[in-house]
Enzyme design. Structure first.
Site, PDB file in Angstrom:
ATOM      1  N   CYS A   3       3.554   2.780   8.222  1.00  0.00           N
ATOM      2  CA  CYS A   3       3.595   1.317   8.189  1.00  0.00           C
ATOM      3  C   CYS A   3       5.043   0.828   8.259  1.00  0.00           C
ATOM      4  O   CYS A   3       5.912   1.339   7.542  1.00  0.00           O
ATOM      5  CB  CYS A   3       2.928   0.799   6.924  1.00  0.00           C
ATOM      6  SG  CYS A   3       2.868  -1.006   6.832  1.00  0.00           S
ATOM      7  N   CYS A  23       7.027  -2.645   1.545  1.00  0.00           N
ATOM      8  CA  CYS A  23       6.453  -2.892   0.216  1.00  0.00           C
ATOM      9  C   CYS A  23       6.930  -1.806  -0.758  1.00  0.00           C
ATOM     10  O   CYS A  23       6.717  -0.613  -0.527  1.00  0.00           O
ATOM     11  CB  CYS A  23       4.938  -2.899   0.290  1.00  0.00           C
ATOM     12  SG  CYS A  23       4.273  -4.068   1.518  1.00  0.00           S
ATOM     13  N   CYS A  58       4.509   1.044  -2.064  1.00  0.00           N
ATOM     14  CA  CYS A  58       3.580   1.729  -1.166  1.00  0.00           C
ATOM     15  C   CYS A  58       4.173   2.974  -0.502  1.00  0.00           C
ATOM     16  O   CYS A  58       5.161   2.888   0.237  1.00  0.00           O
ATOM     17  CB  CYS A  58       3.108   0.754  -0.090  1.00  0.00           C
ATOM     18  SG  CYS A  58       1.818   1.468   0.970  1.00  0.00           S
ATOM     19  N   CYS A  90     -15.207  -0.431   2.130  1.00  0.00           N
ATOM     20  CA  CYS A  90     -13.950  -1.059   2.513  1.00  0.00           C
ATOM     21  C   CYS A  90     -13.100  -0.079   3.310  1.00  0.00           C
ATOM     22  O   CYS A  90     -12.993   1.098   2.949  1.00  0.00           O
ATOM     23  CB  CYS A  90     -13.176  -1.499   1.269  1.00  0.00           C
ATOM     24  SG  CYS A  90     -14.142  -2.549   0.157  1.00  0.00           S
ATOM     25  N   CYS A 133     -15.878  -4.524   4.456  1.00  0.00           N
ATOM     26  CA  CYS A 133     -14.586  -5.116   4.120  1.00  0.00           C
ATOM     27  C   CYS A 133     -13.507  -4.313   4.829  1.00  0.00           C
ATOM     28  O   CYS A 133     -13.615  -3.088   4.933  1.00  0.00           O
ATOM     29  CB  CYS A 133     -14.360  -5.085   2.610  1.00  0.00           C
ATOM     30  SG  CYS A 133     -12.740  -5.736   2.069  1.00  0.00           S
ATOM     31  N   CYS A 186     -11.033 -11.397  -0.061  1.00  0.00           N
ATOM     32  CA  CYS A 186     -10.745 -10.477  -1.161  1.00  0.00           C
ATOM     33  C   CYS A 186      -9.232 -10.494  -1.334  1.00  0.00           C
ATOM     34  O   CYS A 186      -8.502 -10.063  -0.443  1.00  0.00           O
ATOM     35  CB  CYS A 186     -11.249  -9.075  -0.817  1.00  0.00           C
ATOM     36  SG  CYS A 186     -10.818  -7.807  -2.027  1.00  0.00           S
TER      37      CYS A 186
END
Length: 335
Positions: free
Chosen positions: A71, A75, A78, A115, A146, A206
Site C-alpha cells: 500500500c 498509516c 499499518c 468482509c 462488505c 461501516c
C-alpha cells in the site's frame, strides 16, 4: 446529553419508546460521557443498548484480506504500508474462486457478513471488475457483503452498489486534530468524501477508528463526535484496539488501560444507539473479562476467525466458548 432512557426487558423497546439518535454531538458532549463514573457510564450504555438491541445477541462477521501489502499510504499503524520497515510482502489480488471458498467456510462457521479488504489507495478499474465478481458470488451464498478498498469516487461507489454490496468500510481512524500525526498521504476530508460517495450510492456505511495510537481522551471524543454528527450514523462502528506491529512507527505505543477502552465502547453506544458497535482488531490481546465488559457496554458485533487482514484474532473456539459462558448467542440479523 441523552442517557438512553429506562428499560423493562432484554428485548428491544418499541420505536415509540426508543431514544432517537442525535446528530449534534460535540467533542465536549463525548468528553462528559467519558468522564462519568464507570458505573453510571455503563448504566447509560446498557439502557441505550437495550432500547435498540437484544443484549444477548452478538453479530458475527469474518474479514479476509483479498490483496495484501504494497500500500502506498503511510498509516503509522499499518504493516501493509510499503513505506515502513518490515512491511508485509505485497501480494496480488486473490482469485475469485479462492475468495468464494473462504466465504463459504465463513458462512458454515456461523458468520452473517463476509468482509473483504484490499491494501489500495483506491481501486483500479480492472481490479474493481474482479471485486464486483467477488461481491456477486458472496451475495449468492446468502451472506451480507462488505469491502474496504480505500478511497472511492461516486462512479466506483455506484458500481459496487450495482454488484450487490451491502456495506463499505472506510475508517476515520482518529480525530480530525490528531489525524496528521498518523497519516500524511490522505486527508481527513478525503475520507469524509468517500463516506459521502458511499452513502449517496445507497450503500451502508461501516466506519470507526483505532484506540491506542498515542491520542488523548479528547481525541477519542473527537473521533466519536465526528462519527455521531454525520447526517446518518454508520450502520456499523468498528472500534479497534491498536495492534502494535514491529517495523511500524507505532510499534512502541503505550498500551491502553482496558477500562479506558471500555469507556470508548460505552460512549460509542450512547452516541450512536442504532449502530452495531463492533470489537475489531486487538481482541487477541484482550482478556475474556475485558471483552465481557465491552459487551456489557454495548458492543454487539465481533470479527470471527484467526486473522484480521494481517494481525491475529482470537481463535473461533475461544470466541464460541466465551459466548456460551455468557449465555449469549450469535445473531444472523442485519446490522
Amino acid at each position: 446529553m441523552a442517557d438512553g432512557g429506562a428499560f423493562s426487558s432484554s428485548l428491544p423497546s418499541s420505536d415509540a419508546s426508543r431514544p432517537m439518535p442525535r446528530h449534534d454531538w460535540t467533542r465536549a458532549d463525548i468528553e462528559q460521557l467519558l468522564a462519568l463514573p464507570f458505573p453510571e457510564l455503563m448504566y447509560r450504555a446498557q439502557t441505550t443498548h437495550r432500547a435498540w438491541f437484544d443484549p444477548t445477541e452478538i453479530q458475527i462477521s469474518t474479514l479476509l484480506s483479498i490483496k495484501t501489502g504494497g500500500c502506498p499510504e503511510d498509516c503509522a499503524y499499518c504493516p501493509q504500508s510499503s513505506r515502513h520497515e518490515e512491511s508485509v510482502k505485497a501480494e496480488k489480488l486473490m482469485a475469485v474462486e479462492k475468495v468464494l471458498v473462504e466465504a463459504r467456510r465463513a458462512r458454515d462457521a456461523g458468520a452473517a457478513r463476509f468482509c473483504m479488504g484490499a491494501a489500495w489507495r483506491s481501486p483500479k478499474e480492472r481490479d474493481l471488475d474482479t471485486v464486483c465478481q467477488m461481491i456477486e458470488g458472496v451475495k449468492a451464498m446468502g451472506l451480507e457483503t462488505c469491502v474496504t478498498l480505500g478511497m472511492l469516487d461516486a462512479e466506483q461507489s455506484a458500481r459496487l452498489r450495482d454488484a450487490g454490496l451491502d456495506y463499505y468500510n472506510h475508517n476515520l481512524d482518529t480525530s480530525p486534530e490528531y489525524y496528521g500525526e498518523i497519516i500524511t498521504t490522505r486527508t481527513y476530508q478525503e475520507r469524509l468524501d468517500t463516506l459521502a460517495n458511499v452513502r449517496d450510492a445507497g450503500i451502508n456505511v461501516c466506519c470507526g477508528g483505532i484506540v491506542g495510537m498515542g491520542e488523548d481522551e479528547s481525541d477519542r471524543a473527537g473521533l466519536l463526535a465526528t462519527l455521531a454528527s454525520l447526517p446518518k450514523h454508520p450502520e456499523s462502528v468498528p472500534i479497534n484496539l491498536l495492534v502494535r506491529v514491529a517495523g511500524t512507527p507505532l510499534a512502541s505505543a503505550e498500551a491502553v488501560d482496558p477500562i479506558d477502552f471500555v469507556r470508548v465502547i460505552a460512549a460509542a453506544r450512547i452516541a450512536m444507539p442504532s449502530s452495531h458497535v463492533r470489537l475489531a482488531a486487538g481482541r487477541e490481546n484482550m482478556t475474556d473479562e475485558a471483552q465481557t465488559l465491552c459487551f456489557m457496554a454495548g458492543a454487539n458485533s465481533i470479527f470471527y476467525g484467526e486473522r484480521l487482514l494481517t494481525t491475529p484474532n482470537p481463535a473461533a473456539t475461544r470466541d464460541r466458548k466465551l459466548i456460551d459462558r455468557l449465555g449469549m448467542r450469535t445473531s444472523m440479523a442485519k446490522a
